[in-house]
Design a protein around this motif. Sequence first.
Motif, PDB file in Angstrom:
ATOM      1  N   ARG A 148       6.680   4.046  -4.106  1.00 56.99           N
ATOM      2  CA  ARG A 148       6.137   4.321  -5.443  1.00 56.99           C
ATOM      3  C   ARG A 148       7.271   4.430  -6.462  1.00 56.99           C
ATOM      4  O   ARG A 148       7.146   3.960  -7.600  1.00 56.99           O
ATOM      5  CB  ARG A 148       5.309   5.616  -5.425  1.00 56.99           C
ATOM      6  CG  ARG A 148       4.006   5.503  -4.658  1.00 56.99           C
ATOM      7  CD  ARG A 148       3.057   6.637  -4.981  1.00 56.99           C
ATOM      8  NE  ARG A 148       3.494   7.932  -4.501  1.00 56.99           N
ATOM      9  CZ  ARG A 148       3.308   8.398  -3.279  1.00 56.99           C
ATOM     10  NH1 ARG A 148       2.708   7.636  -2.368  1.00 56.99           N
ATOM     11  NH2 ARG A 148       3.715   9.601  -2.940  1.00 56.99           N
ATOM     12  N   LYS A 189       6.224   6.105   1.680  1.00 61.03           N
ATOM     13  CA  LYS A 189       5.365   5.611   0.604  1.00 61.03           C
ATOM     14  C   LYS A 189       5.836   6.134  -0.751  1.00 61.03           C
ATOM     15  O   LYS A 189       5.727   5.442  -1.775  1.00 61.03           O
ATOM     16  CB  LYS A 189       3.910   5.997   0.864  1.00 61.03           C
ATOM     17  CG  LYS A 189       3.272   5.215   2.024  1.00 61.03           C
ATOM     18  CD  LYS A 189       1.830   5.613   2.221  1.00 61.03           C
ATOM     19  CE  LYS A 189       1.202   4.873   3.396  1.00 61.03           C
ATOM     20  NZ  LYS A 189       1.071   3.429   3.154  1.00 61.03           N
ATOM     21  N   SER A 196       5.101   8.719 -13.943  1.00 61.09           N
ATOM     22  CA  SER A 196       4.426   8.085 -12.803  1.00 61.09           C
ATOM     23  C   SER A 196       4.677   8.830 -11.496  1.00 61.09           C
ATOM     24  O   SER A 196       3.905   8.670 -10.542  1.00 61.09           O
ATOM     25  CB  SER A 196       4.860   6.626 -12.665  1.00 61.09           C
ATOM     26  OG  SER A 196       6.218   6.538 -12.323  1.00 61.09           O
ATOM     27  N   CYS A 232       4.951   0.571   3.885  1.00 60.88           N
ATOM     28  CA  CYS A 232       4.215   0.364   2.640  1.00 60.88           C
ATOM     29  C   CYS A 232       3.509  -0.988   2.608  1.00 60.88           C
ATOM     30  O   CYS A 232       3.096  -1.448   1.535  1.00 60.88           O
ATOM     31  CB  CYS A 232       5.164   0.463   1.446  1.00 60.88           C
ATOM     32  SG  CYS A 232       6.075   2.014   1.355  1.00 60.88           S
ATOM     33  N   GLU A 234       4.499   9.377   4.684  1.00 55.76           N
ATOM     34  CA  GLU A 234       4.213   9.754   3.300  1.00 55.76           C
ATOM     35  C   GLU A 234       5.475   9.744   2.450  1.00 55.76           C
ATOM     36  O   GLU A 234       5.427   9.389   1.267  1.00 55.76           O
ATOM     37  CB  GLU A 234       3.540  11.129   3.244  1.00 55.76           C
ATOM     38  CG  GLU A 234       2.104  11.138   3.741  1.00 55.76           C
ATOM     39  CD  GLU A 234       1.213  10.192   2.946  1.00 55.76           C
ATOM     40  OE1 GLU A 234       1.393  10.076   1.721  1.00 55.76           O
ATOM     41  OE2 GLU A 234       0.331   9.566   3.550  1.00 55.76           O
ATOM     42  N   CYS A 291       0.852  -1.200   0.000  1.00 58.64           N
ATOM     43  CA  CYS A 291       0.000   0.000   0.000  1.00 58.64           C
ATOM     44  C   CYS A 291       0.885   1.247   0.000  1.00 58.64           C
ATOM     45  O   CYS A 291       1.398   1.631   1.040  1.00 58.64           O
ATOM     46  CB  CYS A 291      -0.943   0.003   1.196  1.00 58.64           C
ATOM     47  SG  CYS A 291      -0.112  -0.210   2.793  1.00 58.64           S
ATOM     48  N   SER A 292       1.053   1.843  -1.155  1.00 57.02           N
ATOM     49  CA  SER A 292       1.901   3.042  -1.228  1.00 57.02           C
ATOM     50  C   SER A 292       1.183   4.210  -1.898  1.00 57.02           C
ATOM     51  O   SER A 292       1.821   5.166  -2.335  1.00 57.02           O
ATOM     52  CB  SER A 292       3.186   2.719  -2.006  1.00 57.02           C
ATOM     53  OG  SER A 292       2.882   2.298  -3.320  1.00 57.02           O
ATOM     54  N   LYS A 293      -0.135   4.121  -1.964  1.00 56.16           N
ATOM     55  CA  LYS A 293      -0.913   5.188  -2.596  1.00 56.16           C
ATOM     56  C   LYS A 293      -0.712   6.497  -1.850  1.00 56.16           C
ATOM     57  O   LYS A 293      -0.692   6.529  -0.628  1.00 56.16           O
ATOM     58  CB  LYS A 293      -2.397   4.804  -2.608  1.00 56.16           C
ATOM     59  CG  LYS A 293      -3.268   5.746  -3.417  1.00 56.16           C
ATOM     60  CD  LYS A 293      -4.712   5.244  -3.451  1.00 56.16           C
ATOM     61  CE  LYS A 293      -5.591   6.209  -4.245  1.00 56.16           C
ATOM     62  NZ  LYS A 293      -6.998   5.735  -4.296  1.00 56.16           N
ATOM     63  N   ARG A 294      -0.569   7.574  -2.601  1.00 56.52           N
ATOM     64  CA  ARG A 294      -0.347   8.882  -1.974  1.00 56.52           C
ATOM     65  C   ARG A 294      -1.606   9.349  -1.269  1.00 56.52           C
ATOM     66  O   ARG A 294      -2.738   9.139  -1.728  1.00 56.52           O
ATOM     67  CB  ARG A 294       0.129   9.908  -3.014  1.00 56.52           C
ATOM     68  CG  ARG A 294      -0.894  10.301  -4.031  1.00 56.52           C
ATOM     69  CD  ARG A 294      -0.275  11.012  -5.233  1.00 56.52           C
ATOM     70  NE  ARG A 294       0.605  12.083  -4.868  1.00 56.52           N
ATOM     71  CZ  ARG A 294       0.218  13.337  -4.651  1.00 56.52           C
ATOM     72  NH1 ARG A 294      -1.074  13.634  -4.733  1.00 56.52           N
ATOM     73  NH2 ARG A 294       1.087  14.268  -4.363  1.00 56.52           N
ATOM     74  N   SER A 295      -1.411  10.000  -0.145  1.00 57.89           N
ATOM     75  CA  SER A 295      -2.523  10.526   0.631  1.00 57.89           C
ATOM     76  C   SER A 295      -3.002  11.846   0.021  1.00 57.89           C
ATOM     77  O   SER A 295      -2.204  12.602  -0.538  1.00 57.89           O
ATOM     78  CB  SER A 295      -2.065  10.751   2.080  1.00 57.89           C
ATOM     79  OG  SER A 295      -2.979  11.562   2.777  1.00 57.89           O
ATOM     80  N   HIS A 355       7.094   0.948  -8.561  1.00 57.45           N
ATOM     81  CA  HIS A 355       6.175   1.293  -9.650  1.00 57.45           C
ATOM     82  C   HIS A 355       6.841   2.123 -10.748  1.00 57.45           C
ATOM     83  O   HIS A 355       6.543   1.929 -11.926  1.00 57.45           O
ATOM     84  CB  HIS A 355       4.956   2.041  -9.096  1.00 57.45           C
ATOM     85  CG  HIS A 355       4.161   1.250  -8.113  1.00 57.45           C
ATOM     86  ND1 HIS A 355       3.273   0.269  -8.489  1.00 57.45           N
ATOM     87  CD2 HIS A 355       4.142   1.256  -6.751  1.00 57.45           C
ATOM     88  CE1 HIS A 355       2.725  -0.280  -7.416  1.00 57.45           C
ATOM     89  NE2 HIS A 355       3.236   0.295  -6.342  1.00 57.45           N
TER      90      HIS A 355
END
Length: 546
Positions: A265, A261, A191, A507, A258, A113-117, A269
Amino acid sequence: MGVVKAWRFSLISGNLALLQPQDSGKGYAVSSKNVLSRSTSAQRKATFSWSMLCGLMLFALGLISLFTGHVASDLEWYSQHLVNQRLYSALEGARHRPINIWESKLSKNYYGCSKRSPRFGSAVSEKSSNGYLLIATSGGLNQQRTGITDAVAVARILNATLVVPELDHHSYWKDDSDFVNIFDVGLFISSLSKDVTIVKRVPDKVMRAMEKPPYTMRVPRKSEPEYYLDQVLPILLRRRVVQLTKFDYRLSNMLDEELQKLRCRANYHALRFVKPIEDLGHRLVKRMRNMAKRYIAIHLRFEPDMLAFSGCYYGGGEKERHELGEIRKRWATLPDVSEEEERKRGKCPLTPYEVGLMLRALGFRNDSYIYVASGEIYGGEETLKPLRELFPNFYTKEMLADAELKPFLPFSSRLAAIDYIVCNESNVFVTNNNGNMAKILAGERRYSGHRRTIRPNAKRLSALFMERNKMDWNTFARKVKSCQRGFMGEPDDLKRGKEFHEFPDSCICEKPVAEKVNEDDEGNHLEFPLINRQGVVEKRNLMEFI
């Protein structure tokens, strides 16, 4: 509280409530015969009222205790006889069950789970940034990869525009590949565009406007964000362009969540290999899968320079000591070390033979298929022979791709990238060392589902290997399994304070309880009996009580 105790408590409470007010009230009335008799009478009434109220409350508590005594007694019995004996033994006893060597069942309960807040602000534009950050990475491919991912986080900390990092052309690997030869630069820039502005080069008009060349500096290892803000930012604002050299592991492991994360990413990714590398890597994976549904990938670091640097002895007699000793002279600052002490401390990488013994002891059969990723092996085929005998289905990229590999042969980093893909796609990844590729791959495999990753517990295994001839095979195998618990890539292997690239715990998220899968090593749901109030055993799934 048991029934007898509850009843005794209620009786005492009732007696106190009835006796205390009357005794104290009468005693006060007999001794007070004076002009204050009216106030004394009022005081006596007040005392009696408060005493009665307290007594009634205590009596009520006694009745509640009497009523709930059965429940408390049952709960106490339940916890002792059910939870301790069944639930705890089911969970704690898992440590003593056979290890599922191919996969971790608990891995299904975790995900990357590394989605940006939404709270993480957008990247500053190139014009609004504090300047341009140049990064010169260091070392082999995977060491440089740590520098690239950390550079993204540092650019964010400084509100700087990141220039696509420069790869190392001068290290031991002597590879003149640039970023665009290994990584998809377009994907890297696009990205991460919401997090950091990245450009391919400093604009010509900025370079022409500079009175001096870009300021070059090297920051200490594992520097905190405050160091960059205090020491680098003022120079960046003044000079407009700053280059950070030897950039590997130059950022602290402990950052704001953050920023962690963002590292993930970037690493998992944004850094994708270019199409020719990706295509060949996945063709090799397909060829391994065509021979076997699952395979083991072993990363062997057993190059002469690495062995010399370690200061360890690997059983090659005086010839080995002389050859590695001569190589060791390249590093004038290396201290003298004791071969035996280094081995006891777990600082010596396992030999190919020891890796094979460990895997067979863990339960991998000799018909298992293995892919070996390595550079130059000290001792060549003679060193690899014992591993081949333990696992005859032995393959390397050179064996799987002959003519296809020729364009990549002059470039060690591109060859390492091909190995990275085949190792990352394996069912089981094994390493004989704690090097950069081992760390980076371990981190990515944890992030993508805790796929089985075995790193040797070298400190304990070294002592065991030295005693190998003094015990039978079953005893040796049992002890190897014991040594390796906690070193098999399970989710609970994660330890804070370790290298973030190896343990990206910020993450990795745990699934909600309702989605968790609790299985034993055969894939069965864990269940235990629930004994109800009537003494009837009901079989329930463990999930209901987690």
